[in-house]
Design a protein around this motif. Structure first.
Motif, mmCIF file in Angstrom:
data_model
loop_
_atom_site.group_PDB
_atom_site.id
_atom_site.type_symbol
_atom_site.label_atom_id
_atom_site.label_comp_id
_atom_site.label_asym_id
_atom_site.label_seq_id
_atom_site.Cartn_x
_atom_site.Cartn_y
_atom_site.Cartn_z
ATOM 1 N N VAL A 145 -2.462 -2.759 14.296
ATOM 2 C CA VAL A 145 -2.703 -3.440 13.023
ATOM 3 C C VAL A 145 -3.423 -2.477 12.078
ATOM 4 N N GLY A 146 -2.994 -2.470 10.832
ATOM 5 C CA GLY A 146 -3.608 -1.633 9.815
ATOM 6 C C GLY A 146 -2.866 -0.325 9.571
ATOM 7 N N GLU A 147 -2.011 0.062 10.508
ATOM 8 C CA GLU A 147 -1.275 1.310 10.309
ATOM 9 C C GLU A 147 -0.101 1.071 9.371
ATOM 10 N N VAL A 148 0.249 2.116 8.628
ATOM 11 C CA VAL A 148 1.385 2.053 7.710
ATOM 12 C C VAL A 148 2.569 2.680 8.434
ATOM 13 N N ILE A 149 3.657 1.899 8.531
ATOM 14 C CA ILE A 149 4.847 2.378 9.237
ATOM 15 C C ILE A 149 6.038 2.440 8.276
ATOM 16 N N THR A 150 6.976 3.296 8.625
ATOM 17 C CA THR A 150 8.262 3.344 7.928
ATOM 18 C C THR A 150 9.295 2.806 8.899
ATOM 19 N N TYR A 151 10.142 1.896 8.418
ATOM 20 C CA TYR A 151 11.140 1.290 9.291
ATOM 21 C C TYR A 151 12.447 1.090 8.536
ATOM 22 N N GLN A 152 13.515 0.926 9.309
ATOM 23 C CA GLN A 152 14.839 0.698 8.731
ATOM 24 C C GLN A 152 15.104 -0.804 8.649
ATOM 25 N N THR A 153 15.625 -1.203 7.512
ATOM 26 C CA THR A 153 16.024 -2.590 7.343
ATOM 27 C C THR A 153 17.215 -2.656 6.406
ATOM 28 N N ARG A 154 18.280 -3.277 6.857
ATOM 29 C CA ARG A 154 19.502 -3.435 6.058
ATOM 30 C C ARG A 154 19.955 -2.125 5.407
ATOM 31 N N GLY A 155 19.921 -1.057 6.172
ATOM 32 C CA GLY A 155 20.453 0.214 5.701
ATOM 33 C C GLY A 155 19.537 1.060 4.830
ATOM 34 N N HIS A 156 18.304 0.633 4.605
ATOM 35 C CA HIS A 156 17.389 1.488 3.844
ATOM 36 C C HIS A 156 16.020 1.500 4.505
#
Length: 166
Positions: A66-77
């Motif tokens: 909790v609190g970390e900033v993540i990058t993730y894929q969703t619906r192709g972006h």
């Protein structure tokens, strides 16, 4: 060579060294699975402003809290948001929320969709990166400086050759 010429040559050398180091760092990061992405929306402001760049490093889902900033894929972006809740699973999922948004994102992020954790954010560099990827930007910021560097080095070498190598 005059003092002014030596100073100019020194500056060119430093600039060339910085360009080589930056290119090497980007190449090593990419080889290690790290990503460099421009920020296109204001959902993470003020922490990550529009036009900034985020550097994301891959991590195991078990290391994300909790609190970390993540990058993730969703619906192709790709989306970059803060983790507000970890749902243990299986499968492990993450409830995320943009700092500027009032509510959490409607769909939890599965561990398999996580690209990584943001380890660095640099404001405004995304605008430059976006411009460089455009044809006029590539010409102005890459090809023209390379051409000028080659031209000045060629002129310098020709001048040295004309003076008998002294």
């Amino acid at each position: 060579m005059t003092e002014k010429g030596k100073a100019l040559a020194g500056r060119r050398g430093v600039l060339l060294l910085l360009l080589v180091v930056a290119a090497g760092a980007i190449l090593l990061a990419a080889m290690g699975g790290w990503r460099v992405d421009a920020v296109l929306s204001g959902s993470m402001e003020p922490a990550i402003p529009v036009g900034g760049v985020v550097v994301t490093r891959p991590v195991a889902a078990s290391e994300i809290g909790v609190g970390e900033v993540i990058t993730y894929q969703t619906r192709g972006h790709l989306t970059t948001h803060r983790v507000v809740e970890v749902v243990p699973g299986p499968p492990r999922t993450f409830v995320t929320k943009g700092d500027a948004n009032e509510d959490p994102d409607p769909t939890p992020v599965s561990a398999g969709d996580v690209v990584g954790v943001v380890c660095l954010s640099l404001p405004f560099l995304g605008y430059l990166g976006h411009f460089v990827r455009s044809p006029p930007g590539f010409v102005l910021l890459v090809l023209v400086p390379v051409f000028l560097l080659l031209l000045t080095e060629t002129v310098s070498l020709l001048r040295q050759g004309g003076k008998g190598g002294t």
